[in-house]
Structure formats: structure tokens, C-alpha cells
Design a protein around this motif. Structure first.
Motif, PDB file in Angstrom:
ATOM      1  N   HIS A  16      -1.932   0.751  -9.050  1.00 28.73           N
ATOM      2  CA  HIS A  16      -2.438   0.200  -7.952  1.00 28.73           C
ATOM      3  C   HIS A  16      -1.738  -0.876  -7.806  1.00 28.73           C
ATOM      4  O   HIS A  16      -1.829  -1.749  -6.630  1.00 28.73           O
ATOM      5  N   GLY A  17      -0.154  -1.216  -8.090  1.00 30.06           N
ATOM      6  CA  GLY A  17       0.321  -2.348  -7.596  1.00 30.06           C
ATOM      7  C   GLY A  17      -0.006  -3.637  -7.957  1.00 30.06           C
ATOM      8  O   GLY A  17       0.634  -4.656  -7.612  1.00 30.06           O
ATOM      9  N   TRP A  37       7.298  -6.955  -9.155  1.00 27.39           N
ATOM     10  CA  TRP A  37       7.918  -5.646  -8.947  1.00 27.39           C
ATOM     11  C   TRP A  37       7.871  -5.368 -10.141  1.00 27.39           C
ATOM     12  O   TRP A  37       9.033  -5.922 -11.249  1.00 27.39           O
ATOM     13  N   MET A  39       6.468  -0.788 -11.230  1.00 28.36           N
ATOM     14  CA  MET A  39       5.717   0.343 -10.855  1.00 28.36           C
ATOM     15  C   MET A  39       6.217   1.205 -12.227  1.00 28.36           C
ATOM     16  O   MET A  39       7.266   0.698 -13.254  1.00 28.36           O
ATOM     17  N   HIS A 174      -2.609  -9.249  -7.652  1.00 27.11           N
ATOM     18  CA  HIS A 174      -1.722  -8.886  -6.493  1.00 27.11           C
ATOM     19  C   HIS A 174      -0.863 -10.115  -5.662  1.00 27.11           C
ATOM     20  O   HIS A 174      -1.188 -10.233  -4.784  1.00 27.11           O
ATOM     21  N   TYR A 175      -0.046 -10.487  -6.154  1.00 25.11           N
ATOM     22  CA  TYR A 175       0.944 -11.434  -5.414  1.00 25.11           C
ATOM     23  C   TYR A 175       1.390 -11.721  -4.276  1.00 25.11           C
ATOM     24  O   TYR A 175       2.002 -10.469  -3.801  1.00 25.11           O
ATOM     25  N   ILE A 176       1.339 -12.378  -2.705  1.00 24.24           N
ATOM     26  CA  ILE A 176       2.104 -12.050  -1.684  1.00 24.24           C
ATOM     27  C   ILE A 176       3.440 -13.264  -2.203  1.00 24.24           C
ATOM     28  O   ILE A 176       4.345 -12.386  -1.409  1.00 24.24           O
ATOM     29  N   THR A 183      -6.674  -9.879  -4.868  1.00 22.38           N
ATOM     30  CA  THR A 183      -7.184  -9.518  -5.620  1.00 22.38           C
ATOM     31  C   THR A 183      -7.714  -7.883  -5.434  1.00 22.38           C
ATOM     32  O   THR A 183      -8.013  -7.864  -4.263  1.00 22.38           O
ATOM     33  N   GLY A 185     -10.244  -4.918  -3.716  1.00 23.84           N
ATOM     34  CA  GLY A 185     -11.393  -4.986  -3.212  1.00 23.84           C
ATOM     35  C   GLY A 185     -12.190  -3.707  -3.675  1.00 23.84           C
ATOM     36  O   GLY A 185     -11.726  -3.214  -4.689  1.00 23.84           O
ATOM     37  N   GLU A 186     -13.178  -3.003  -2.453  1.00 28.52           N
ATOM     38  CA  GLU A 186     -13.267  -2.038  -2.884  1.00 28.52           C
ATOM     39  C   GLU A 186     -12.526  -0.935  -3.195  1.00 28.52           C
ATOM     40  O   GLU A 186     -11.542  -0.294  -3.167  1.00 28.52           O
TER      41      GLU A 186
ATOM     42  N   TYR B  11      10.251  -8.283   1.875  1.00 28.35           N
ATOM     43  CA  TYR B  11       9.916  -7.555   0.031  1.00 28.35           C
ATOM     44  C   TYR B  11       8.730  -8.071   0.041  1.00 28.35           C
ATOM     45  O   TYR B  11       7.739  -7.083  -0.249  1.00 28.35           O
ATOM     46  N   ARG B  12       7.990  -8.512   1.035  1.00 27.34           N
ATOM     47  CA  ARG B  12       6.771  -9.191   0.747  1.00 27.34           C
ATOM     48  C   ARG B  12       5.493  -8.207   1.584  1.00 27.34           C
ATOM     49  O   ARG B  12       4.418  -7.750   0.813  1.00 27.34           O
ATOM     50  N   ASN B  15       5.002  -6.495  -1.942  1.00 30.48           N
ATOM     51  CA  ASN B  15       4.896  -7.175  -3.305  1.00 30.48           C
ATOM     52  C   ASN B  15       3.656  -7.253  -3.821  1.00 30.48           C
ATOM     53  O   ASN B  15       3.767  -7.040  -5.000  1.00 30.48           O
ATOM     54  N   HIS B  16       2.886  -7.059  -2.995  1.00 28.14           N
ATOM     55  CA  HIS B  16       1.777  -6.305  -3.564  1.00 28.14           C
ATOM     56  C   HIS B  16       0.616  -5.159  -3.936  1.00 28.14           C
ATOM     57  O   HIS B  16      -0.452  -5.039  -4.110  1.00 28.14           O
ATOM     58  N   GLY B  17       1.856  -4.213  -4.023  1.00 29.91           N
ATOM     59  CA  GLY B  17       2.010  -3.279  -4.628  1.00 29.91           C
ATOM     60  C   GLY B  17       1.170  -2.187  -3.164  1.00 29.91           C
ATOM     61  O   GLY B  17       0.201  -1.577  -4.400  1.00 29.91           O
ATOM     62  N   ASN B  38       6.609   2.642  -6.063  1.00 28.40           N
ATOM     63  CA  ASN B  38       7.535   2.074  -5.321  1.00 28.40           C
ATOM     64  C   ASN B  38       7.118   0.546  -5.751  1.00 28.40           C
ATOM     65  O   ASN B  38       7.178  -0.217  -5.806  1.00 28.40           O
ATOM     66  N   MET B  39       8.509  -0.275  -4.974  1.00 29.79           N
ATOM     67  CA  MET B  39       8.518  -1.784  -5.443  1.00 29.79           C
ATOM     68  C   MET B  39       9.772  -2.678  -5.352  1.00 29.79           C
ATOM     69  O   MET B  39      11.063  -2.038  -4.304  1.00 29.79           O
ATOM     70  N   ALA B  40       9.491  -3.975  -4.595  1.00 30.58           N
ATOM     71  CA  ALA B  40      10.904  -5.135  -3.881  1.00 30.58           C
ATOM     72  C   ALA B  40      11.744  -5.381  -4.990  1.00 30.58           C
ATOM     73  O   ALA B  40      11.523  -4.708  -6.140  1.00 30.58           O
ATOM     74  N   ARG B 161       3.316 -13.421   5.726  1.00 31.24           N
ATOM     75  CA  ARG B 161       2.485 -13.481   5.296  1.00 31.24           C
ATOM     76  C   ARG B 161       1.410 -12.192   4.936  1.00 31.24           C
ATOM     77  O   ARG B 161       1.508 -12.317   6.099  1.00 31.24           O
ATOM     78  N   TRP B 162       0.575 -11.541   4.422  1.00 37.03           N
ATOM     79  CA  TRP B 162      -0.600 -10.748   4.787  1.00 37.03           C
ATOM     80  C   TRP B 162      -1.452 -11.431   5.394  1.00 37.03           C
ATOM     81  O   TRP B 162      -2.030 -12.555   4.281  1.00 37.03           O
ATOM     82  N   HIS B 174      -4.022   1.198  -2.334  1.00 39.14           N
ATOM     83  CA  HIS B 174      -3.523   1.279  -3.415  1.00 39.14           C
ATOM     84  C   HIS B 174      -4.287   2.495  -4.341  1.00 39.14           C
ATOM     85  O   HIS B 174      -5.425   2.412  -5.121  1.00 39.14           O
ATOM     86  N   THR B 183      -8.930  -1.088  -2.162  1.00 45.20           N
ATOM     87  CA  THR B 183      -8.134  -1.534  -1.146  1.00 45.20           C
ATOM     88  C   THR B 183      -8.168  -2.846  -1.925  1.00 45.20           C
ATOM     89  O   THR B 183      -9.037  -3.439  -3.164  1.00 45.20           O
ATOM     90  N   THR B 184      -7.356  -3.971  -0.350  1.00 49.78           N
ATOM     91  CA  THR B 184      -6.997  -5.237  -0.985  1.00 49.78           C
ATOM     92  C   THR B 184      -8.132  -5.638  -0.986  1.00 49.78           C
ATOM     93  O   THR B 184      -9.341  -5.596  -0.104  1.00 49.78           O
TER      94      THR B 184
END
Lengths: 189, 189
Positions: A16-17, A37, A39, A174-176, A183, A185-186, B11-12, B15-17, B38-40, B161-162, B174, B183-184
Motif C-alpha cells: 500500500h506504499g 521510494w 516497492m 505516506h510522505y508527500i 496517513t 484512511g478508510e 515524482y510527487r 511518492n505516497h505509494g 511502482n515507485m519514483a 502537492r496532493w 492503495h 484510501t488516503t
């Protein structure tokens, strides 16, 4: 409680990254850094891919030891992720604290298969042995590794899946960018 | 609205997967599949890494065309992710629908740099050109690619940014396993 994860389920810790913390040790030195980065790369035997910049102290210790730990931090550890991700292990070598673990008061435990310390308070852990691929490492800072042991906090991961409900402080990060994280969520099914 | 993302910020998007949908096209054929791995890989020029199993029809089209699209689906598209992730493009070739896009009524648009169709309704898109690395491809099903164009829905991604607040249906997915996604959730800073 920390419990072993069956190796064929180890990929699910990263699926889930999450952003992770990479730990390493060699010849009495140790370090920890943040890495968004990463996976999964294969199911069984489980393999992962991760980017480790050639300027990092972690890179030096991983190339010397051939192994590293992947620690999956949770919301309660957000400040730790920012702290260890904002300085180099080399910055501490000549100081009384000597390393980031002492500098930031980080508690560790020993894994089963590798010499790297594993970080207490995380929600998942993978012990990894580098699959030597010099071209990937030198050209792309890309490391491939086999997962030789895996662990998870059974409050939020058991029977091969994450279940964060009721444990908001244990949700993964999950870093932006710019010090911001999402974080989890659902859960949808 | 879909807007270009500056390449140094591409990449962003990953980045959060998030779990992504890979699109591809070659010689009048096209396909779409789900990919959690997958990843950056680099900032600028942006590169990514992604696992594409050698048994997939997508793999065949990517190896023939040298390019692919990475589409970042959102919560509103959960069923699409499960649908395209649960069958092979080869299953549709001899049927009247001919491909998954027709079979599942998927709307697409053309990117700027590659021939793969891009999926409408996603929240981010990366147009990718394969960096040929035959050893990685054959041994690990691992593809490296340069991102040559990127796009995002500015309701949830802008200025690098998201920001999902107020747009729960546009939150990224995810994948965990067994048809379950996270979800996020909350943004922490």
C-alpha cells in the motif's frame, strides 16, 4: 505485539506504499534514514526494490554489510521520521551521541537474520539481504533485496492484511513533500 | 481540471505509494492493467520503476512500443481497478469488445508524448518511456522509465502537492490484497 509474518505475505507490508525507515549496521557503526521510494518486487521468495542515494551514510553501511532493515513507521513516529530524514549519520559520528539512535533516543531490537538494528514502535519490519546488482546500484541508486524475515504489530497487521481501524496512531505514513504526510484512511472492500 | 505537472514535481504523484493503472498501445492494440508495485526512481529528469509481469498482455505491448502510461485512479474508480486487474487483455481480443476499454466502457484521452491511451477520471497521469534494461526486465519483471510528461487533476494536486480535503471520492487507492484497498486519510504537517 510483534509477530512473525509468513514470507509469502511479506510483500503485503509494502503493497500500500508506506514511507519506510531503512536501518543498517556494519563494524560497530549503525544508521537510520527515511525512504519513500520503495516497492515490492516479488512474492516468494519475497523481494523488494528501494532507492538509496549514493551520498548517504546508509549506502556506505549497506554496501559493506550486504543487508538492511526496512522499518514501517506509524503516525505516532512522524517526528522521528522527520528527524532521521533531515540529517546524515555522518553528522553525528564525531559528537558524543555518535549516531542518530542515540541523538534521538531511538529504541531498537535485534532481528533474526541481519545485523541492522530494527526500530521499536514501528508497525512492520522486513529484514533484507542485498541482491548484488552493481549496474542498478551505481547508475540508479537502486537496490534489490531478498526479504529473509518479516514482522508486524498484530494490532494492525495479521493473517496477511492490514487492519488499522481503532488504531489511528498506528496508521502508516505516506510522505508527500515539504514535511507533509498522508496517513492511511478508510478501508474499502 | 487536468493540468500539466512540472516534470521536477512528477515524482510527487507517486511518492505516497498509490496503486496505479498501466496503459499501453501498439499497432492498433491497447490494454490496461493494475500495478501496486511502482515507485519514483529519480527527481529530474524524473524516472520511475514498476513491475510488469512477463505473462501480461501489457508487457507485450510495452516491449513493442517502448512506452506506457501510468494512471493514478481514485476512490470513485475502485470497481474499474478491480475489473481491469482481474482479467487479461488477451481474454478480450477475440470478443466483440476487443479490449478492456470497450468491455468496461472506459473513456480515454491522448497524452502529449506517447501512444498509450490515458484513462479519464483518474487524478494523476505520467507518460513514460522505457529505459531499456534487458537484465532487469527478464530477471525481475522490473521496468525503469523516464517520465516525459505528467498531469494531475488540480482539485486534488496543485503546486507540487496532493490536497484531498473535501474530495473524498478523489482520494487515491492503495491496494492491500484480496480485493481490499486503503484510501488516503488525514494530511499531517
Amino acid at each position: 505485539m510483534r509477530r512473525p509474518v509468513e514470507l509469502p505475505h511479506a510483500y503485503r507490508l509494502l503493497n500500500h506504499g508506506p514511507t519506510v525507515l531503512v536501518t543498517c549496521a556494519h563494524a560497530g557503526q549503525r544508521n537510520i534514514m527515511a525512504a519513500a521510494w520503495n516497492m515490492a518486487l516479488d512474492f516468494n521468495p519475497p523481494k523488494i526494490a528501494i532507492v538509496i542515494d549514493k551520498n548517504t551514510y546508509t549506502r556506505e553501511l549497506i554496501e559493506a554489510s550486504g543487508s538492511f532493515g526496512v522499518n514501517i513507521p506509524c503516525r505516532a513516529q512522524k517526528d522521528i521520521v522527520m528527524q532521521v530524514g533531515s540529517c546524515s549519520g555522518r553528522d553525528w559520528l564525531a559528537k558524543p551521541e555518535h549516531d542518530k539512535f542515540n541523538a534521538f533516543g531511538l529504541q531498537t531490537f535485534f532481528g533474526a537474520e541481519i545485523e541492522a538494528p530494527m526500530l521499536e514502535g514501528c508497525v512492520g519490519w522486513l529484514e533484507c539481504k542485498v541482491i548484488p546488482e552493481p549496474h542498478n546500484q551505481s547508475t540508479y541508486d537502486l537496490f534489490l533485496a531478498e526479504v529473509v524475515a518479516a514482522w508486524a504489530d498484530d494490532r494492525v497487521f495479521s493473517e496477511g492484511r492490514w487492519h488499522f481501524e481503532g488504531h489511528d496512531e498506528l496508521r502508516t505514513l505516506h510522505y508527500i513533500a515539504g514535511g507533509m504526510f498522508l496517513t492511511t484512511g478508510e478501508t474499502l472492500s
